[in-house]
Design a protein around this motif. Structure first.
Motif, PDB file in Angstrom:
ATOM      1  N   ARG A  10      -2.389  -7.865  -4.214  1.00 54.07           N
ATOM      2  CA  ARG A  10      -3.029  -7.778  -2.905  1.00 54.07           C
ATOM      3  C   ARG A  10      -3.421  -6.340  -2.595  1.00 54.07           C
ATOM      4  O   ARG A  10      -2.756  -5.396  -3.013  1.00 54.07           O
ATOM      5  CB  ARG A  10      -2.146  -8.359  -1.803  1.00 54.07           C
ATOM      6  CG  ARG A  10      -0.813  -7.691  -1.628  1.00 54.07           C
ATOM      7  CD  ARG A  10       0.019  -8.427  -0.572  1.00 54.07           C
ATOM      8  NE  ARG A  10       1.423  -8.446  -0.899  1.00 54.07           N
ATOM      9  CZ  ARG A  10       2.329  -7.631  -0.339  1.00 54.07           C
ATOM     10  NH1 ARG A  10       1.983  -6.769   0.585  1.00 54.07           N
ATOM     11  NH2 ARG A  10       3.590  -7.709  -0.715  1.00 54.07           N
TER      12      ARG A  10
ATOM     13  N   CYS B  10      -5.527  -7.824   4.686  1.00 50.15           N
ATOM     14  CA  CYS B  10      -4.954  -8.074   3.365  1.00 50.15           C
ATOM     15  C   CYS B  10      -5.945  -8.921   2.572  1.00 50.15           C
ATOM     16  O   CYS B  10      -6.388  -9.973   3.039  1.00 50.15           O
ATOM     17  CB  CYS B  10      -3.623  -8.808   3.528  1.00 50.15           C
ATOM     18  SG  CYS B  10      -2.979  -9.474   1.978  1.00 50.15           S
TER      19      CYS B  10
ATOM     20  N   HIS C  92      -4.429 -10.347   8.912  1.00 52.79           N
ATOM     21  CA  HIS C  92      -5.269  -9.304   9.528  1.00 52.79           C
ATOM     22  C   HIS C  92      -4.887  -9.049  10.976  1.00 52.79           C
ATOM     23  O   HIS C  92      -4.503  -9.953  11.697  1.00 52.79           O
ATOM     24  CB  HIS C  92      -6.748  -9.683   9.440  1.00 52.79           C
ATOM     25  CG  HIS C  92      -7.029 -11.128   9.733  1.00 52.79           C
ATOM     26  ND1 HIS C  92      -7.085 -11.623  11.009  1.00 52.79           N
ATOM     27  CD2 HIS C  92      -7.243 -12.193   8.911  1.00 52.79           C
ATOM     28  CE1 HIS C  92      -7.336 -12.925  10.965  1.00 52.79           C
ATOM     29  NE2 HIS C  92      -7.420 -13.311   9.706  1.00 52.79           N
TER      30      HIS C  92
ATOM     31  N   ARG D 225       2.875 -13.071   3.666  1.00 50.27           N
ATOM     32  CA  ARG D 225       2.044 -12.074   2.977  1.00 50.27           C
ATOM     33  C   ARG D 225       2.875 -11.308   1.953  1.00 50.27           C
ATOM     34  O   ARG D 225       2.421 -11.027   0.838  1.00 50.27           O
ATOM     35  CB  ARG D 225       1.420 -11.106   3.998  1.00 50.27           C
ATOM     36  CG  ARG D 225       0.478 -10.113   3.364  1.00 50.27           C
ATOM     37  CD  ARG D 225      -0.109  -9.132   4.375  1.00 50.27           C
ATOM     38  NE  ARG D 225       0.850  -8.204   4.913  1.00 50.27           N
ATOM     39  CZ  ARG D 225       1.344  -8.245   6.136  1.00 50.27           C
ATOM     40  NH1 ARG D 225       0.981  -9.184   6.983  1.00 50.27           N
ATOM     41  NH2 ARG D 225       2.236  -7.355   6.541  1.00 50.27           N
TER      42      ARG D 225
ATOM     43  N   GLU E 145      -4.292  -3.872   0.669  1.00 49.02           N
ATOM     44  CA  GLU E 145      -4.165  -3.820   2.124  1.00 49.02           C
ATOM     45  C   GLU E 145      -4.945  -2.629   2.662  1.00 49.02           C
ATOM     46  O   GLU E 145      -4.799  -1.511   2.163  1.00 49.02           O
ATOM     47  CB  GLU E 145      -2.683  -3.754   2.509  1.00 49.02           C
ATOM     48  CG  GLU E 145      -1.956  -5.020   2.040  1.00 49.02           C
ATOM     49  CD  GLU E 145      -0.508  -5.120   2.482  1.00 49.02           C
ATOM     50  OE1 GLU E 145       0.055  -4.111   2.918  1.00 49.02           O
ATOM     51  OE2 GLU E 145       0.040  -6.239   2.390  1.00 49.02           O
TER      52      GLU E 145
END
Ligand code: RFL
Ligand code: PHB
Length: 400
Positions: free
Chosen positions: A174, A273, A289, A166, A176
């Motif tokens: 990304r 994410c 996740h 990630r 989060e």
């Protein structure tokens, strides 16, 4: 070294994906940070949805699960003196869940992988992912003092919450989402018969407790504890004493206690994410996740990610349809958000948040809302049906 799919992480997500792909003749190599025995030391999930069970059968690794796993038709929620059964089977038109430990399923997958001679690089360090947007991404790692370069078509990031996959996605690409809960779960495993043949989720003024199991002779119990507590603060005796106070009175009378085999504290977190892919990298399971364990959804969401990615990669290699890879994140995230919402909702209703600020409300107001919410859902068949439908697991989405 060259393979079609490089799998980062040899936990349940990586192993299940690897097994399914191998059955389709799609080559894969797993790169795992720790030793196999260490992976098997993690006592975690116990409840598998039907979708997970079906996937394990499809992978051809279901013999032990089918022999030793327990099918559960229902579970109980206790609130103070009131006990309500969620009759999963009746409320969902015949669906059930399987009680079979994560450790056992991981061991079955590891055994199948080594029997098939599939490559796994345990105890790898300095794992890094490269050229994710190019046609030939590659993975660099070290093992036993040697440097390796693994070339591949795609990378499956199955390396859990603390993994490297990630973090390889550029920060600006990304998003989060996170909720850290102000308590953790203290889990205890013991070779004692379970206090009840079905799971009991207990909401009490002293905090949440869960009575679960691994078999007819092995129990798994959990207590909500403050984040400041450590395992050393909890002798076995203190654990059993507290559990008795949180179980319904008549159930507590039947509790058989014994020495713990394992005791650990897990903090509770909701985390997602988005997106779950970047170029030729796909995030799978806890890498993308995390859910609090209250809804028994973590491993089950990992399984639905695995299922989606497996279907996509099978289509890529069997039908030459590379365009379908763009569906992964959207399909996976729809189910993930449902599981996240359910786990968050169950956690809110069943735990004691004390004075901590929850959802912008003062502690007492939040508690009263949640008591009312739980009472509302438990008091009607329709409400219990909503809990049951989600607990057994929402259906897996098909590719378009
Ligand atoms: P894992 O299991 O964390 O495995 C990731 C693997 O990746 C390796 N790794 C790396 N490898 C290479 N390079 C790196 N840089 C690496 N960094 C890490 C790690 O060593 C590890 O082997 O993730 P995976 O495979 O996605 O599996 C997810 C599940 O483990 C998790 O969702 C569940 O355990 C959650 N969970 C439950 N899920 C359920 O569906 N039902 C349940 O009843 C349930 N109960 C639970 C749970 C989790 C719990 N805890 C402790 C958080 C109960 C608890 C208490
Ligand atoms: C477990 O048995 O470890 C377990 C079962 C149900 C949950 C969480 C954990 O919701």
């Amino acid at each position: 070294m060259k393979t079609k799919i490089a799998i980062i992480g040899g936990g349940p997500s990586g192993l299940l994906l690897g097994q399914l792909l191998s059955k389709q003749g799609i080559s894969n190599v797993i790169v795992e940070r720790v030793a196999g025995d260490y992976v098997l030391g993690r006592i975690r999930a116990g409840i598998l949805e039907q979708g997970f069970v079906d996937l394990v059968r499809e992978a051809g690794v279901a013999t032990n699960m089918d022999a030793a796993g327990g099918v559960h038709d229902g579970f109980e929620i206790s609130v103070g003196d009131r006990r309500v059964r969620i009759d999963l089977k009746a409320l969902t038109g015949g669906k059930t869940v399987m009680c079979y430990g994560q450790l056992e399923i991981t061991k079955d997958l590891m055994d199948a992988r080594s029997a098939s001679g599939l490559e796994t690089y345990y105890e790898s360090s300095q794992v890094s992912l490269h050229d994710l947007k190019a046609d030939s991404p590659f993975v660099l790692f070290e093992q036993g003092g040697e440097q390796f370069r693994l070339e591949c078509d795609y990378i499956a990031g199955c390396d859990g919450f603390h993994g490297v996959s990630r973090k390889t996605i550029p920060l600006e690409l990304r998003t989060e989402h996170e909720r850290v809960y102000p308590f953790g779960w203290l889990g205890l495993l013991s070779d004692t018969p379970p206090v009840s043949h079905e799971l009991i989720y207990c909401k009490t003024e002293r905090g949440f407790a869960l009575a679960s199991m691994r078999s007819e002779t092995r129990s798994r119990y959990y207590l909500q504890v403050p984040l400041t507590d450590t395992v050393e603060d909890w002798s076995d005796e203190a654990f059993w004493d507290e559990l008795k106070k949180r179980l319904p009175e008549d159930i507590a009378l039947n509790l058989v206690t014994g020495p713990s085999i394992e005791k650990s504290i897990a903090p509770l977190r909701s985390f997602i994410c988005e997106p779950m892919q970047y170029g030729n990298l796909f995030l799978v399971g806890d890498a993308a996740h995390i859910v609090p364990p209250t809804g028994a959804k973590g491993l089950n969401l990992a399984a639905s990610d695995v299922s989606t990615l497996y279907k996509i990669l099978t289509r890529v290699y069997k039908q030459g349809d590379k365009a379908c890879i763009h569906q992964y994140s959207e399909i996976a995230l729809r189910r993930v958000w449902n599981g996240e919402r359910f786990s968050w909702w169950m956690s809110n209703m069943l735990h004691n948040f004390g004075e901590t600020n929850a959802g912008g409300l003062d502690g007492d107001t939040f508690m009263r809302f949640m008591e009312s919410e739980l009472n509302y859902y438990l008091s009607s068949e329709y409400g219990r049906g909503i809990i049951a439908e989600q607990y057994v697991g929402l259906p897996y989405e098909k590719l378009t």
